[in-house]
Scaffold this motif. Structure first.
Motif, PDB file in Angstrom:
ATOM      1  N   CYS A   2       0.823  -1.201   0.000  1.00  0.00           N
ATOM      2  CA  CYS A   2       0.000   0.000   0.000  1.00  0.00           C
ATOM      3  C   CYS A   2       0.861   1.257   0.000  1.00  0.00           C
ATOM      4  O   CYS A   2       1.944   1.281   0.592  1.00  0.00           O
ATOM      5  CB  CYS A   2      -0.911   0.025   1.236  1.00  0.00           C
ATOM      6  N   LEU A  33      -5.472   2.072  -4.194  1.00  0.00           N
ATOM      7  CA  LEU A  33      -5.817   0.654  -4.213  1.00  0.00           C
ATOM      8  C   LEU A  33      -4.618  -0.178  -3.769  1.00  0.00           C
ATOM      9  O   LEU A  33      -3.484   0.108  -4.161  1.00  0.00           O
ATOM     10  CB  LEU A  33      -6.225   0.225  -5.622  1.00  0.00           C
ATOM     11  N   ASN A  46      -1.350   7.798   0.520  1.00  0.00           N
ATOM     12  CA  ASN A  46      -2.642   7.965  -0.150  1.00  0.00           C
ATOM     13  C   ASN A  46      -3.623   6.930   0.375  1.00  0.00           C
ATOM     14  O   ASN A  46      -3.602   5.771  -0.057  1.00  0.00           O
ATOM     15  CB  ASN A  46      -2.468   7.836  -1.661  1.00  0.00           C
ATOM     16  N   GLU A  61     -10.822  -2.635  -0.288  1.00  0.00           N
ATOM     17  CA  GLU A  61     -11.033  -1.777  -1.449  1.00  0.00           C
ATOM     18  C   GLU A  61     -10.028  -0.639  -1.530  1.00  0.00           C
ATOM     19  O   GLU A  61      -9.696  -0.168  -2.624  1.00  0.00           O
ATOM     20  CB  GLU A  61     -12.462  -1.228  -1.439  1.00  0.00           C
ATOM     21  N   THR A  62      -9.555  -0.144  -0.391  1.00  0.00           N
ATOM     22  CA  THR A  62      -8.565   0.924  -0.386  1.00  0.00           C
ATOM     23  C   THR A  62      -7.479   0.619   0.641  1.00  0.00           C
ATOM     24  O   THR A  62      -7.579  -0.351   1.408  1.00  0.00           O
ATOM     25  CB  THR A  62      -9.195   2.286  -0.043  1.00  0.00           C
ATOM     26  N   CYS A  63      -6.456   1.471   0.663  1.00  0.00           N
ATOM     27  CA  CYS A  63      -5.335   1.301   1.595  1.00  0.00           C
ATOM     28  C   CYS A  63      -5.597   1.963   2.947  1.00  0.00           C
ATOM     29  O   CYS A  63      -4.706   1.954   3.813  1.00  0.00           O
ATOM     30  CB  CYS A  63      -4.070   1.881   0.985  1.00  0.00           C
ATOM     31  N   LYS A  64      -6.752   2.515   3.150  1.00  0.00           N
ATOM     32  CA  LYS A  64      -7.050   3.210   4.403  1.00  0.00           C
ATOM     33  C   LYS A  64      -6.874   2.273   5.597  1.00  0.00           C
ATOM     34  O   LYS A  64      -7.485   1.211   5.660  1.00  0.00           O
ATOM     35  CB  LYS A  64      -8.475   3.750   4.386  1.00  0.00           C
ATOM     36  N   THR A 100      -6.673   6.583  -0.161  1.00  0.00           N
ATOM     37  CA  THR A 100      -7.673   6.128  -1.131  1.00  0.00           C
ATOM     38  C   THR A 100      -7.064   5.262  -2.234  1.00  0.00           C
ATOM     39  O   THR A 100      -7.779   4.796  -3.117  1.00  0.00           O
ATOM     40  CB  THR A 100      -8.380   7.328  -1.769  1.00  0.00           C
TER      41      THR A 100
END
Length: 264
Positions: free
Chosen positions: A91, A99, A95, A242-245, A97
Motif C-alpha cells: 500500500c 488501491l 494515499n 477496497e482501499t489502503c485506508k 484512497t
C-alpha cells in the motif's frame, strides 16, 4: 478395505485426535464457517459408512475428473493440489484512497488428486473448509527451500501429503515447485492467461475477505514434467480491501484454492 483407505486418505483419525497444530481459527468471522466444517465432517462420515458396504477400492485415476472450467484441447490432467497460504499486497501510505497492489502469493500445495478423483463432492469442499484452519507454519515458503516445506500440515486434511510449494520468482512470474515431493511432478514458471471473478457464493476468508478470481496460467520456458497449463479454481478468501485506508505498507491475506495442472 474401502473404508480403511478412505480413512487413511483423509486422516480422519488424526483429525479426531485433535492435534495441537494446526487448529481451527476461532476468530473466523464469516457466519457460515462452522457450518462448513460441520457439513464437511458429516459428509465424510457418510462416505465412511457407505464405504463399509462397497467392494470397489477408491483410485487416483484422474482421466475422468472434470474441472469446473475446460482446459485446452488435448491436454491431460496431471495433478490436483489444494493450495493454502497468503495473497500478498502493498500500500502507498501517503494515499489512503489508493488501491492495494498485488505483490505475489505464497502457499503450500497439498496433494488432492485422489480425493478429487474418488470423492468429488468432498473435494469441492476442501477450499472453504481449509480456510477455517490455520496452517501449521505460514513462514515464508519462498525463502524456505525444499524439502523444508514438505513438513507443512493442514487440518482438516492433515493426512494429505504436501506435493509442492507456490510462490513468485518475480513480480510477474507465479512459480510452482513440485519436484521435491515423492511424485516428481515438475516445476512450472507461469504467466497469467485469463482471469474470471470467483462465483458470488465462493467462500470468504477468515476476516470476511472475498474470494480471489479464478485464473488460467500458461507455463513459461523452463517448465518441466510436461506441464503446460495451471488453473486456479474453487478459491476462498485472499482479496485485499477496497482501499489502503488503515492498512500497513505490506500485508498478507490468507486464502485457499485448488490448482489443477495439465500437460502432455
Amino acid at each position: 478395505m474401502r473404508a480403511s483407505l478412505l480413512l487413511s486418505a483423509l486422516s480422519v483419525s488424526s483429525v479426531m485426535a485433535a492435534p495441537v497444530l494446526p487448529e481451527i481459527n476461532a476468530n473466523s468471522v464469516h457466519a457460515d464457517s462452522l457450518k462448513q466444517v460441520s457439513d464437511y465432517f458429516n459428509l465424510l462420515a457418510v462416505k465412511v459408512q457407505q464405504s463399509k458396504f462397497e467392494n470397489a477400492v477408491p483410485t487416483c485415476d484422474l482421466s475422468k475428473v472434470v474441472m469446473p472450467q475446460a482446459p485446452s484441447f488435448g491436454l491431460t490432467l496431471k495433478h490436483v493440489a489444494l493450495g493454502r497460504g497468503t495473497q500478498n499486497y502493498t500500500c502507498d501510505l501517503s494515499n489512503a484512497t489508493a488501491l492495494p497492489v498485488a505483490n505475489g502469493a505464497v502457499a503450500s500445495l497439498f496433494n488432492a488428486s485422489c480425493i478429487v478423483a474418488a470423492y468429488p463432492d468432498i473435494g469441492a469442499m476442501l477450499s472453504p473448509v481449509s480456510m477455517n484452519f490455520n496452517l501449521s507454519n505460514l513462514a515464508s515458503i519462498a525463502q524456505s527451500l525444499p524439502p523444508s516445506f514438505l513438513k507443512q500440515t493442514l487440518a482438516p486434511t492433515s493426512g494429505m501429503a504436501v506435493s509442492g510449494a507456490h510462490y513468485f520468482t518475480n513480480s510477474t512470474t507465479p512459480f510452482f515447485n513440485m519436484d521435491a515431493s515423492a511424485w516428481k511432478i515438475g516445476e512450472a514458471p507461469c504467466a497469467k492467461n485469463n482471469s474470471t471473478p470467483a462465483p458470488e457464493a465462493a467462500a470468504k476468508g477468515q476476516k470476511g475477505e472475498k474470494a480471489v478470481p479464478w485464473l488460467k496460467l500458461v507455463t513459461r520456458p523452463g517448465a518441466t514434467g510436461g506441464l503446460q497449463e495451471v488453473y486456479r479454481v474453487e478459491t476462498a478468501g485472499g482479496s485485499a480491501p477496497e482501499t489502503c485506508k488503515g492498512m500497513p505498507a505490506e500485508f498478507e491475506v490468507q486464502y485457499a484454492a485448488q490448482y489443477w495442472f495439465y500437460g502432455n
